[in-house]
Design a protein around this motif. Structure first.
Motif: not given
Length: 156
Positions: A60-63, A117-119, A57-58, A90
């Motif tokens: 790919l900056h995606s959920t 999440r992305g973070d 997630a981190a 994803q």
């Protein structure tokens, strides 16, 4: 004078009795060791899945969603029982299928899915792993709000 070769019946029966006593002591311990290893292995696999999903997630900056898999491991199910396996997705794309079928180990969760999440943050959840020995031997894995997964004393 003849030399005797072999064993007498009495000696043979004594050896068989000693082997029987040792087996009676050792077999239950060995079974417990096998069950403990299955539970630990499944817990470690689950921890690895959570850590990998957070990392993806981190990266790919995606959920990234981690969810309980259907019995055929093709879709997510809205169920607290995760024993059939885990899907890492994803969106609609399945990134990884993780079969967690370990004989006799059941996995239940407080949530049917975890969305990283992305973070790397998520909503807190916990998993309970049990086997045939009951609640005294269960493992608990916790995922906190910042996405870290931990088990046992490392959660303190």
């Amino acid at each position: 004078m003849r030399t005797q070769k072999g064993f007498t019946l009495t000696e043979l029966l004594m050896v068989v009795a000693i082997i029987g006593i040792l087996a009676t002591i050792g077999v239950p311990s060995f079974r417990s060791l096998i069950l403990e290893n299955r539970l630990t292995s499944t817990a470690n696999n689950l921890l690895g899945v959570m850590q990998m999903a957070r990392s993806e997630a981190a990266k790919l900056h995606s959920t990234i969603t981690v969810c309980a898999a259907s019995p055929d491991q093709s879709t997510c199910v809205n169920d607290a029982n995760w024993s059939a396996g885990i899907l890492i997705t994803q969106g609609d794309d399945i990134l990884r299928v993780v079969p967690l079928r370990s004989a006799g180990v059941t996995i239940t969760s407080t949530r049917p899915r975890i969305d990283y999440r992305g973070d790397g943050k998520t909503t807190a959840a916990s998993f309970t792993l049990n086997d045939s020995r009951g609640d005294d031997f269960e493992r608990v894995i916790q995922v906190n709000a910042i996405g870290q997964a931990c088990s046992g004393v490392s959660c303190s």
